[in-house]
Write an enzyme that holds these catalytic residues in place. Structure first.
Site: not given
Length: 187
Positions: A84, A12-13, A172, A102, A100, A143
């Site tokens: 996931l 959860g970072s 990210e 990736h 999302n 994706d």
């Protein structure tokens, strides 16, 4: 205020980076965190920020429990931050604004089974000179949704997949909240 719901399966970072960003920006708020893993650290992170969380099984994801709770929350945007499982089309039909992140430059290193260290290992083994992140809309295929944002990073100095992972996490945490912030003002 716009409402965001996060889905995560692990540490959860990214979720926490998003939560903190919107605690400061005040343009949107994270109203809930959903996880398919009752032991996921993301649930503890959500609790520490006073955000309600929901856990569910794969069956509950596909058979209405998750959709029912989303309909109660009415989010403006659903964000998959290290989630996931494949996101069901039944939910996408009701809530099409799902994005999302990736940990690679799609379309390379995407698809079923390509997540986290699996991606970084493949990038390392293929001796890539760069990799990066892709933020994209979610559709019925892993994706393959429309790209929103990509950012590349040079990894020639990286000697392990773990070093690549570290560089990707930095990207990210820097860009995912910002892109969400820009996107949510359009919805």
């Amino acid at each position: 205020m716009k409402k965001i719901v996060l889905f995560a399966s692990g540490n959860g970072s990214n979720a926490e980076a998003i939560i903190r960003y919107f605690e400061e920006q005040l343009t949107a708020t994270v109203v809930a965190v959903f996880s398919n893993k009752p032991e996921a650290k993301v649930l503890e992170r959500a609790k520490n920020h006073g955000i309600p969380s929901f856990t569910f099984t794969k069956a509950q994801l596909n058979e209405g429990f998750v959709l029912e709770n989303l309909e109660l929350l009415q989010p403006d945007l659903i964000v998959l931050a290290g989630f996931l499982l494949q996101f069901p089309t039944t939910i996408l039909k009701v809530f099409p604004n799902v994005i999302n992140i990736h940990p690679a430059l799609l379309p390379k290193y995407g698809g079923k089974g390509m997540y986290g260290m699996h991606v970084h290992q493949a990038v390392f083994e293929n001796k890539e000179h760069e990799t990066g992140i892709t933020i994209h809309y979610v559709n019925e295929h892993y994706d393959e949704g429309e790209f929103i944002f990509q950012k590349a990073v040079n990894i020639q100095a990286c000697n392990t997949p773990e070093e690549i992972a570290h560089k990707i996490h930095e990207l990210e945490h820097q860009y995912f909240p910002e892109v969400i912030g820009k996107l949510i003002t359009k919805h």
